[in-house]
Write a protein that holds these residues in place. Structure first.
Motif, PDB file in Angstrom:
ATOM      1  N   VAL A   1      58.792  14.151  33.006  1.00  0.00           N
ATOM      2  CA  VAL A   1      58.730  12.702  33.235  1.00  0.00           C
ATOM      3  C   VAL A   1      57.260  12.314  33.240  1.00  0.00           C
ATOM      4  O   VAL A   1      56.369  13.165  33.347  1.00  0.00           O
ATOM      5  N   GLU A   2      56.991  11.050  33.116  1.00  0.00           N
ATOM      6  CA  GLU A   2      55.604  10.590  32.974  1.00  0.00           C
ATOM      7  C   GLU A   2      54.737  11.045  34.137  1.00  0.00           C
ATOM      8  O   GLU A   2      53.552  11.364  33.969  1.00  0.00           O
ATOM      9  N   GLU A   3      55.315  11.105  35.332  1.00  0.00           N
ATOM     10  CA  GLU A   3      54.542  11.474  36.529  1.00  0.00           C
ATOM     11  C   GLU A   3      54.093  12.924  36.517  1.00  0.00           C
ATOM     12  O   GLU A   3      53.211  13.306  37.309  1.00  0.00           O
ATOM     13  N   ASP A   4      54.658  13.753  35.650  1.00  0.00           N
ATOM     14  CA  ASP A   4      54.241  15.156  35.581  1.00  0.00           C
ATOM     15  C   ASP A   4      52.869  15.323  34.932  1.00  0.00           C
ATOM     16  O   ASP A   4      52.209  16.342  35.143  1.00  0.00           O
ATOM     17  N   PHE A   5      52.455  14.335  34.160  1.00  0.00           N
ATOM     18  CA  PHE A   5      51.172  14.431  33.465  1.00  0.00           C
ATOM     19  C   PHE A   5      50.073  13.827  34.333  1.00  0.00           C
ATOM     20  O   PHE A   5      50.171  12.696  34.794  1.00  0.00           O
ATOM     21  N   GLY A   6      49.044  14.633  34.590  1.00  0.00           N
ATOM     22  CA  GLY A   6      47.992  14.209  35.509  1.00  0.00           C
ATOM     23  C   GLY A   6      48.314  14.512  36.956  1.00  0.00           C
ATOM     24  O   GLY A   6      47.680  13.980  37.861  1.00  0.00           O
ATOM     25  N   TYR A   7      49.286  15.410  37.186  1.00  0.00           N
ATOM     26  CA  TYR A   7      49.710  15.739  38.550  1.00  0.00           C
ATOM     27  C   TYR A   7      49.239  17.143  38.917  1.00  0.00           C
ATOM     28  O   TYR A   7      49.279  18.063  38.096  1.00  0.00           O
TER      29      TYR A   7
END
Length: 428
Positions: free
Chosen positions: A317-323
């Protein structure tokens, strides 16, 4: 606030004494501390075990328990770090520049201690000793505020350090027990008191996760050297040596997934998805969950299913990138060029450590020049972003800001400069 004021007044006195010490005198104090830690290792391990067992009982994830845990070999490493700090050149007194003005004034710019430093940090009890050793050698006193999860460990370590320094006090003390204090009430108000201790603390360093660092930066009224959480990327270029890339990916993600220089995202050139990603999946062998973008998902899912471990690959999901996962989890992002990789990393990183695997000198050079991070690697693991690995012996943290200090912070990061001007009666 009264307790912090009292601690800071004691630390200011300690800093005043330390400022006049020679490198040899400071090294004698550090040698005494190293010997005391060695002698007190069973006390330290017993205190640490209390913290570890409480953390496990409270459900702390394994990678963070690992950050908290001390072993006899890790204590050996802490002691070794002190000895490396002892061997480092004392920055205090170094002349940065010097010149004579046309009217005969002699001016020199010289390194001096900052004074009283404070560090607010999470879990890792080795930071307690590292921060003390660097502060002491650079002529500063230090206020430590560790997390409640490591309170027993930190109390034991600071008690041993202070006792060792106290034993060195004589007519001219070479052990300054008041050069280190621990804020240990466990109250969260301590952090607010430290951040508002204007005139008492010269600099504060946060070391921990993104939430802690953001809180310190937003609330502090004293100067802050901002350290960063580590959203670190590995870009595998289309010219990469695949075996090297797999080895570095494994090391960067799995050696110690709970530390700030661990990899969190694999960025892969679209031209090598079919040839490289199955090798990556085989290398990680189900030890890491891969959260994949649309292009990489079918390739990795097929490889994982073939190997009998389909659950290890899921759609991102989008939140996985930069996490910052701080766990055995990594995101996978597909890009069409080195330029797209650079743009993606700069928009999702924390300016900590980034790496490219490539056989192209042009791409390596472009990546190092344009990626905005404190440390940028070519064909090497981000796990080397560490004061010990850089030869500093220890570190205060990894600075991700651009003022005063950047990257692993050693002795010099706790100094500033002062101008010394000598004349013969000149007036303006």
């Amino acid at each position: 606030m009264n307790d912090i004021v009292s601690l800071c007044k004691s630390l200011r006195q300690g800093a005043g004494i330390l400022a006049s010490f020679s490198a040899e005198e400071k090294n004698r104090g550090l040698l005494a501390v190293a010997a005391a830690l060695d002698a007190g290792r069973q006390e330290i391990l017993a205190a640490n075990e209390l913290d570890v067992q409480r953390a496990i009982a409270e459900g702390m994830k394994d990678s963070l328990v690992d950050r908290l845990r001390l072993t006899s070999s890790r204590i050996d490493g802490i002691i070794d770090s002190i000895h490396i700090v002892i061997q480092q050149t004392d920055p205090v007194g170094q002349v940065v520049a010097g010149w004579t003005t046309p009217n005969g004034l002699q001016i020199r710019q010289q390194r001096v201690p900052l004074g009283v430093a404070a560090i607010i940090y999470e879990s890792r009890p080795n930071v307690t000793v590292d921060a003390f050793a660097l502060a002491y050698k650079s002529g500063n006193s230090i206020l430590l505020r560790g997390s409640s999860s490591a309170l027993n460990s930190n109390k034991a370590l600071v008690s041993i350090i202070k006792a060792a320094l106290s034993q060195l006090q004589g007519e001219k003390p070479v052990g300054v027990a008041s050069a280190i204090e621990l804020a240990c009430s466990g109250s969260r108000s301590e952090v607010d008191d430290i951040l508002n201790a204007t005139g008492l603390i010269d600099v504060v360093l946060p070391r921990g996760g993104a939430q802690l660092i953001r809180m310190v930066v937003e609330k502090a009224r004293v100067p802050v050297i901002e350290t960063g959480s580590g959203v670190c990327h590995l870009f595998v270029d289309k010219s990469a040596d695949f075996a090297m890339a797999c080895s570095i990916a494994e090391n960067g993600k799995l050696q110690r997934p709970g530390v700030c220089n661990a990899l969190e995202t694999f960025v892969v050139h679209q031209d090598i998805l079919e040839s490289f990603l199955p090798l990556l999946e085989e290398k990680l062998a189900g030890r890491c969950q891969l959260r994949c973008d649309a292009a990489s998902f079918p390739v990795l899912k097929a490889a994982a299913q073939k190997a009998g471990r389909p659950d290890c690959v899921i759609q991102a999901v989008e939140e996985d990138f930069g996490y910052e996962f701080l766990d055995t989890i990594a995101a996978v992002k597909t890009v069409a060029s080195v330029d797209e990789a650079i743009a993606y990393i700069n928009s999702h990183n924390t300016m900590h450590s980034e790496a490219i695997i490539t056989e192209s000198l042009a791409n390596a050079t472009k990546f190092q020049q344009l990626v905005d991070a404190a440390c940028v690697y070519v064909n090497a693991s981000t796990r080397f972003t560490d004061g010990g690995e850089f030869g500093f012996g220890a570190e205060l943290g990894i600075s991700t800001q651009k003022l005063h200090a950047r990257g692993p912070m050693g002795l010099e990061a706790l100094t500033t400069t002062k101008y010394f001007i000598e004349g013969k009666g000149q007036v303006r």
